[in-house]
Design an enzyme around this catalytic site. Structure first.
Site, short mmCIF file in Angstrom:
data_model
loop_
_atom_site.label_atom_id
_atom_site.label_comp_id
_atom_site.label_asym_id
_atom_site.label_seq_id
_atom_site.Cartn_x
_atom_site.Cartn_y
_atom_site.Cartn_z
N TYR A 92 0.93 -1.14 0.09
CA TYR A 92 0.16 0.07 0.20
C TYR A 92 1.27 0.97 -0.06
CZ TYR A 92 -4.53 2.48 1.57
OH TYR A 92 -5.26 3.43 1.35
N SER A 189 2.44 -7.21 1.74
CA SER A 189 1.17 -6.50 2.55
C SER A 189 -0.02 -6.29 1.32
CB SER A 189 1.55 -5.52 3.33
OG SER A 189 1.04 -4.69 3.70
#
Length: 337
Positions: A92, A189
């Site tokens: 992200y 992630s």
């Protein structure tokens, strides 16, 4: 950060009820077909990456809505023929950055394809080159990307990203340096969540993958995450629903189309996950929910493993996990050779 989630024994058995929408597969088939209405137009332009042992190509291809998506393709210097390939997605806020920053898998002798995440690349020092210029990007949402278009799966931000990820596989397969029958996907992630989605959706696109290696994956078991952590990026959803109190059910319905638990169930290829037991950003129970459901469509014989880092937070295994992946990728590619 202390261990705040379930015990490891309970995590290994954790199989929550994560409702999948009845039209999950139809929704994604339609989304992929919509994207294929636009010519892929993949281009690979050689650049000077200032490195002696790796050659780099500046990649552009048409993602969701025909939007130009950027990426890098790294290969060992002097490569002339097709290689086993690692397709990587970013965490992200990360972007493809400078070509010298991320090329480990090319150093290992593979082709290494990196996809920019549209609209991101703003906080890591690795700038992206792909704007999110969709008409849906301006709808009401909390700052960030987690709630952009969340009132409808058709408009949700990650519909565009997940389609971009599958199109990245199609683009990679067009390069003469990529063996189309030897591709694995990976990422950490957010990149881990995208890799799970890509593994689940590749079959719907008629793409054969060899494996999926998500590290401390995000975008899994949204409801559980919102119950036990207030850390961003999940916190963006909490802040949105704190304001738009009447949209809780609508938001959860949308998120169910993008949940790594539901999409991972569709995967049919081996997987190597990782989890960190002190991770408050991607809580361990959300990772195990996705891991335990992964490959359900393929039955109980699917090969999968998860590396557990007991005293780490969201950084997870880092170089230790890369070491495990070097072995795992070598075995996966050797089994296909």
């Amino acid at each position: 950060m202390a261990m705040f989630d379930l015990s490891l024994d309970k995590l290994r058995a954790y199989r929550p009820e994560v409702a999948a929408p009845a039209d999950l597969v139809d929704f994604w088939r339609r989304s992929l077909e919509k994207a294929r209405a636009d010519d892929l137009s993949a281009t690979f332009t050689p650049i000077d990456n200032k490195l002696a042992v790796v050659d780099t190509y500046d990649v552009t291809y048409a993602g969701f809505g025909g939007a130009p998506i950027k990426g890098w393709l790294h290969v060992p210097a002097g490569t002339t023929g097709p290689l086993p390939t690692v397709v990587q997605y970013f965490g992200y806020s990360g972007g493809r950055g400078f070509p010298h920053t991320t090329n480990l898998w090319a150093q290992a002798g593979y082709a290494h394809f990196l996809m920019d995440t549209r609209g991101q690349g703003y906080s890591s020092g690795n700038p992206g080159g792909t704007p999110d210029d969709s008409a849906y990007a301006g709808l009401n949402h909390a700052p960030g990307f987690m709630t952009a278009g969340i009132t409808d799966p058709e408009t949700y931000y990650y519909r565009r990203v997940y389609v971009d990820a599958v199109r990245a596989l199609e683009a990679a397969r067009m390069s003469p340096f990529v063996d189309p029958d030897q591709i694995v996907v990976t990422g950490g992630s957010q990149g881990g969540g995208i890799s799970i989605a890509a593994a689940g959706l590749a079959g719907l696109a008629g793409i054969n993958l060899l494996g999926c290696a998500p590290d401390v994956p995000f975008l899994c078991h949204f409801e559980r995450a919102l119950q036990i952590t207030d850390k961003d990026p999940y916190g963006e959803i909490t802040r949105y629903l704190k304001g738009f109190r009447n949209e809780v059910e609508t938001a959860y319905r949308t998120l169910s189309y993008f949940d790594g638990v539901n999409l991972g169930r569709l995967a049919t290829v081996p997987a190597l996950f990782s989890v960190a037991l002190m991770d408050a950003i991607c809580p361990p129970s959300t990772v195990f929910a996705a891991y335990n459901a992964y490959g359900d469509a393929a039955g109980t014989n699917i090969q999968k493993d998860i590396k557990v880092y007991s005293h780490n937070e969201h950084e997870g295994g880092q170089t230790y996990q890369q070491d495990a992946q070097l072995d795992w990728f070598a075995n996966i590619f050797q089994s296909r050779a």
